[in-house]
Design a protein around this motif. Sequence first.
Motif, mmCIF file in Angstrom:
data_model
loop_
_atom_site.group_PDB
_atom_site.id
_atom_site.type_symbol
_atom_site.label_atom_id
_atom_site.label_comp_id
_atom_site.label_asym_id
_atom_site.label_seq_id
_atom_site.Cartn_x
_atom_site.Cartn_y
_atom_site.Cartn_z
ATOM 1 N N PRO A 22 0.799 -1.223 0.000
ATOM 2 C CA PRO A 22 0.000 0.000 0.000
ATOM 3 C C PRO A 22 0.837 1.282 0.000
ATOM 4 C CG PRO A 22 0.133 -0.826 2.219
ATOM 5 C CD PRO A 22 0.983 -1.732 1.383
ATOM 6 N N PHE A 23 2.159 1.167 -0.301
ATOM 7 C CA PHE A 23 3.013 2.349 -0.188
ATOM 8 C C PHE A 23 3.130 3.118 -1.504
ATOM 9 C CE2 PHE A 23 4.451 -0.941 2.778
ATOM 10 C CZ PHE A 23 4.062 -0.318 3.950
ATOM 11 N N THR A 24 2.596 2.533 -2.610
ATOM 12 C CA THR A 24 2.663 3.221 -3.882
ATOM 13 C C THR A 24 1.781 4.468 -3.846
ATOM 14 O OG1 THR A 24 2.582 1.004 -4.779
ATOM 15 C CG2 THR A 24 2.545 2.785 -6.379
ATOM 16 N N PRO A 25 2.322 5.629 -4.204
ATOM 17 C CA PRO A 25 1.438 6.803 -4.220
ATOM 18 C C PRO A 25 0.379 6.645 -5.299
ATOM 19 C CG PRO A 25 3.622 7.344 -5.082
ATOM 20 C CD PRO A 25 3.672 5.907 -4.639
ATOM 21 N N SER A 26 -0.777 7.233 -5.069
ATOM 22 C CA SER A 26 -1.826 7.098 -6.080
ATOM 23 C C SER A 26 -1.450 7.921 -7.317
ATOM 24 C CB SER A 26 -3.157 7.545 -5.507
ATOM 25 O OG SER A 26 -3.026 8.878 -5.086
ATOM 26 N N TYR A 27 -2.164 7.672 -8.392
ATOM 27 C CA TYR A 27 -1.845 8.365 -9.646
ATOM 28 C C TYR A 27 -2.146 9.849 -9.489
ATOM 29 C CZ TYR A 27 -0.814 8.519 -14.593
ATOM 30 O OH TYR A 27 -0.207 8.767 -15.789
ATOM 31 N N PRO A 28 -1.235 10.719 -9.913
ATOM 32 C CA PRO A 28 -1.484 12.163 -9.708
ATOM 33 C C PRO A 28 -2.455 12.749 -10.728
ATOM 34 C CG PRO A 28 0.661 11.813 -10.734
ATOM 35 C CD PRO A 28 0.070 10.446 -10.521
ATOM 36 N N GLU A 29 -3.699 12.243 -10.710
ATOM 37 C CA GLU A 29 -4.708 12.780 -11.643
ATOM 38 C C GLU A 29 -5.174 14.148 -11.152
ATOM 39 O OE1 GLU A 29 -7.027 8.895 -11.423
ATOM 40 O OE2 GLU A 29 -7.800 9.683 -13.306
ATOM 41 N N LEU A 30 -5.180 15.118 -12.036
ATOM 42 C CA LEU A 30 -5.601 16.464 -11.644
ATOM 43 C C LEU A 30 -7.020 16.739 -12.108
ATOM 44 C CD1 LEU A 30 -2.338 18.387 -12.619
ATOM 45 C CD2 LEU A 30 -3.042 17.656 -10.334
ATOM 46 N N LEU A 31 -7.649 17.709 -11.449
ATOM 47 C CA LEU A 31 -9.004 18.131 -11.832
ATOM 48 C C LEU A 31 -8.925 19.382 -12.688
ATOM 49 C CD1 LEU A 31 -10.607 17.788 -8.282
ATOM 50 C CD2 LEU A 31 -10.702 16.137 -10.176
ATOM 51 N N ALA A 32 -10.031 19.677 -13.337
ATOM 52 C CA ALA A 32 -10.067 20.851 -14.213
ATOM 53 C C ALA A 32 -9.649 22.117 -13.466
ATOM 54 C CB ALA A 32 -11.476 21.000 -14.785
ATOM 55 N N ASP A 33 -10.135 22.275 -12.234
ATOM 56 C CA ASP A 33 -9.805 23.477 -11.463
ATOM 57 C C ASP A 33 -8.311 23.604 -11.189
ATOM 58 O OD1 ASP A 33 -12.200 24.893 -10.966
ATOM 59 O OD2 ASP A 33 -12.883 23.184 -9.758
ATOM 60 N N ASP A 34 -7.626 22.446 -11.070
ATOM 61 C CA ASP A 34 -6.187 22.468 -10.751
ATOM 62 C C ASP A 34 -5.351 23.088 -11.865
ATOM 63 O OD1 ASP A 34 -6.743 21.061 -8.416
ATOM 64 O OD2 ASP A 34 -6.492 19.110 -9.390
ATOM 65 N N VAL A 35 -5.841 22.972 -13.099
ATOM 66 C CA VAL A 35 -5.001 23.428 -14.217
ATOM 67 C C VAL A 35 -5.560 24.676 -14.898
ATOM 68 C CG1 VAL A 35 -4.161 21.083 -14.645
ATOM 69 C CG2 VAL A 35 -6.117 21.913 -15.944
ATOM 70 N N ASP A 36 -6.787 25.015 -14.558
ATOM 71 C CA ASP A 36 -7.474 26.131 -15.229
ATOM 72 C C ASP A 36 -6.618 27.409 -15.197
ATOM 73 O OD1 ASP A 36 -9.555 27.446 -16.508
ATOM 74 O OD2 ASP A 36 -10.430 28.126 -14.617
ATOM 75 N N GLY A 37 -6.499 28.039 -16.359
ATOM 76 C CA GLY A 37 -5.805 29.325 -16.450
ATOM 77 C C GLY A 37 -4.293 29.222 -16.517
ATOM 78 N N LYS A 38 -3.749 28.013 -16.380
ATOM 79 C CA LYS A 38 -2.282 27.873 -16.350
ATOM 80 C C LYS A 38 -1.692 27.790 -17.762
ATOM 81 C CE LYS A 38 -1.916 26.061 -11.768
ATOM 82 N NZ LYS A 38 -1.895 24.898 -10.927
ATOM 83 N N THR A 39 -0.383 27.963 -17.830
ATOM 84 C CA THR A 39 0.318 27.900 -19.116
ATOM 85 C C THR A 39 1.303 26.734 -19.093
ATOM 86 O OG1 THR A 39 0.158 30.289 -19.292
ATOM 87 C CG2 THR A 39 1.780 29.236 -20.695
ATOM 88 N N TYR A 40 1.312 25.986 -20.199
ATOM 89 C CA TYR A 40 2.223 24.826 -20.318
ATOM 90 C C TYR A 40 2.994 24.956 -21.626
ATOM 91 C CZ TYR A 40 -0.732 23.006 -16.638
ATOM 92 O OH TYR A 40 -1.406 22.852 -15.448
ATOM 93 N N ASP A 41 4.193 24.390 -21.647
ATOM 94 C CA ASP A 41 4.940 24.424 -22.914
ATOM 95 C C ASP A 41 4.184 23.615 -23.975
ATOM 96 O OD1 ASP A 41 7.079 25.979 -22.054
ATOM 97 O OD2 ASP A 41 8.050 24.256 -21.085
ATOM 98 N N TYR A 42 3.783 22.390 -23.595
ATOM 99 C CA TYR A 42 3.069 21.533 -24.551
ATOM 100 C C TYR A 42 1.749 21.075 -23.935
ATOM 101 C CZ TYR A 42 7.591 21.244 -26.857
ATOM 102 O OH TYR A 42 8.768 21.569 -27.488
ATOM 103 N N ILE A 43 0.704 21.125 -24.745
ATOM 104 C CA ILE A 43 -0.582 20.572 -24.300
ATOM 105 C C ILE A 43 -0.916 19.409 -25.237
ATOM 106 C CG2 ILE A 43 -3.051 21.006 -23.942
ATOM 107 C CD1 ILE A 43 -2.310 23.977 -23.525
ATOM 108 N N ILE A 44 -1.183 18.262 -24.654
ATOM 109 C CA ILE A 44 -1.517 17.077 -25.450
ATOM 110 C C ILE A 44 -2.994 16.761 -25.199
ATOM 111 C CG2 ILE A 44 -1.025 14.618 -25.812
ATOM 112 C CD1 ILE A 44 1.820 15.320 -24.622
#
Length: 647
Positions: free
Chosen positions: A3-25
């Motif tokens: 049980p020590f594996t961290p869970s998958y770092p899935e983000l929500l829409a609010d977490d990324v809203d308005g941010k800038t990324y070099d590449y968006i896939i």
Amino acid sequence: MWPFTPSYPELLADDVDGKTYDYIIVGGGTSGCVLASRLSEDPSVSILVLEKGSVRDNFLSRIPLLSQNFRFPLLQSVSRLSEPIDGFHGRRARVWAAEGMGGASRVNAMLFTRGVPGGYNQWAEGFGLTDWSWDKVEPYFRKSENAYGRPGAGEYRGYSGPVENRPARLVVPSVGYTEKAAEAVGLPVVMDGNDPKASAQGIVNLDTAVNAKGQRVSSYGAWLSSRVANERRSHLSVCTRVVASKLIVGGGSSRVKGVQFRRVEDKTREPREFYVKARREVVIASGTLCSPQLLLLSGIGPREAIEPLGIPLVKEAPAVGRNLCDHVSVPICTEVPQKDTIHTIESPLVFIWNLLLYVLLGTGILAESSTARSIFVRSKTIDDETLVVKRRDENGEDTMDASSPRNVPNVEVMVIPLTGLIDMIPGQSLFTWYATVVQPFSRGTVELASKNPLHHPRMNHPLLRDTRDLKTMHKAVRFTMRLAEEFQAAYPHPAPLRFAPGMDLKVLDKLYSRENNITGVNIPELKPATAPVDKVGSAMSKKEAEKVKKGSKELSWRTATDDEIDMYIRRAAVSCFHVTSTCRMSLSPEDGVVDQRLKVHGFENLRVADASVFPMVTSAHTMAPTIMVAERCADFLKEDWSERKGQ
Ligand SMILES: Cc1cc2nc3c(=O)[nH]c(=O)nc-3n(C[C@H](O)[C@H](O)[C@H](O)COP(=O)(O)OP(=O)(O)OC[C@H]3O[C@@H](n4cnc5c(N)ncnc54)[C@H](O)[C@@H]3O)c2cc1C
């Protein structure tokens, strides 16, 4: 380890809203995972993946045979029905896919096939795409794989890439007799179909993306596993359960500024729109049906497909959504004892035994794909009278040389030791020969059915509309019946043909009736993309099946008439789920959507990289070629950026 594996770092829409990324896939499917992983090898770039489905990595999704059952509700499979197809009794083609990290590679049959070199030389010679000849693509096939199951195969196989694969093992002994059948019609046994020097035609010992522990190797598992995503979480963001609704293009410019998207759960009339900005590039990797959908929603496509929906035209691009290509199959079924088919695991004891084998040793039927052998052949080389394959053509040329575009197989007969019909036939254990046209001329289209990104696009499936494909399928079906007869001769038990031309067609009509009578499904509002898959059960009772069996006559390739073959094909032809080419690569914007570096014609920072860019469908299964395309795209992005920086 759990049980020590961290869970998958899935983000929500609010977490990324308005941010800038070099590449968006856009799309974290088969190709999206490769791209995100390769780009994030450099910790100095920031990457965002927007994916419609979620991760949902569980025990079932890693068991090869069970996760291949795309009808299981636990998997993230979706199916889309085409418009009714003329000439095929108004039938619709059903195309399966998966929405979730890894996309179709999470539910597919794991067959890992590159296709013959001549196929890519044909892309170069026939379409002028000289950067995509075999010599240019071969290093990327090698780069992507770890062919651990073929140690010492030679320099043509890769051993340090993420996709672990090994030769498929025979799940049941019956499959072994198909080699004798193939040899009887003049075909060699090809030990490694991914060897570029192997014969173009033959019965191929297929490779499967299964690791040494007996687990499915999806694109997600190979490239963007929980370990990779957690290690790189500072610069790699994975946002799931969101659907891209529009690309935002700078006014009158050829630059995409960012991507607008919604939450999948948000079914309100006016859903909240989120927005992310792209510093460098946007790559669409949403698959053959959804990549053109996003372009069209963004106003990029044929004027007549966009303006009637009230979407402002941003760039006229006539080929968006055109040229839909697919492999089309017709199942021919032989009856064999149940223990010699995968149906053997329907017996509780056999299932428990195999589950134990799987859990303790990672072996047994559950650790395999349903398909271990496939026969590849060029229909022109099949003698019309004897149906034996000729090794020299009328000019004395070698028909087995895999490097020549002339010899690219246009027929594949997959050997699947289970019922390949639309439904199970109660009380019958069937072994299927899946006759498939793999170099079709028929083309279909993908169009918008509505402005809602969660609705299915409208699909006009090509099936076998072009008479040349129908002719090839005729020959393929008769040839397949011939193979089935040779199989009967070699196999130690009776193995009569049960589902083949010449049979009572009322049985087929009954079997396919439910599917064929579906109406209204393509009214997108009635069936959003995220709806659960339809329930499947047999349309035929055990009693009916028994009656059919008693009344059935002997079926043979010698006695089947052309009319019988035709009527059978028109009832039983189905999609093989290898859809491609709706954003195909081309030299000019009139003929296709992206250039040879996968940039959308007329845009400086927008690319498409998935199965939709193939100029036409490959002669083999499409996962490994899709991965190759994504590997190349990652290099294009890196090269172009370093060139720009250097200027
Ligand atoms: C049942 C089945 C069996 C198959 N068997 C084999 C096989 O054995 N061997 C083989 O080689 N090939 C096989 N194939 C085909 C092969 O798997 C596909 O050709 C290949 O995986 C396609 O990859 P892709 O990246 O183009 O698309 P996908 O893998 O479908 O990825 C597209 C992703 O984009 C996401 N998406 C779509 N629209 C949006 C949006 N607007 N916003 C955000 N995300 C979006 C989807 O959710 C999906 O995850 C099979 C396919 C199926 C369905």
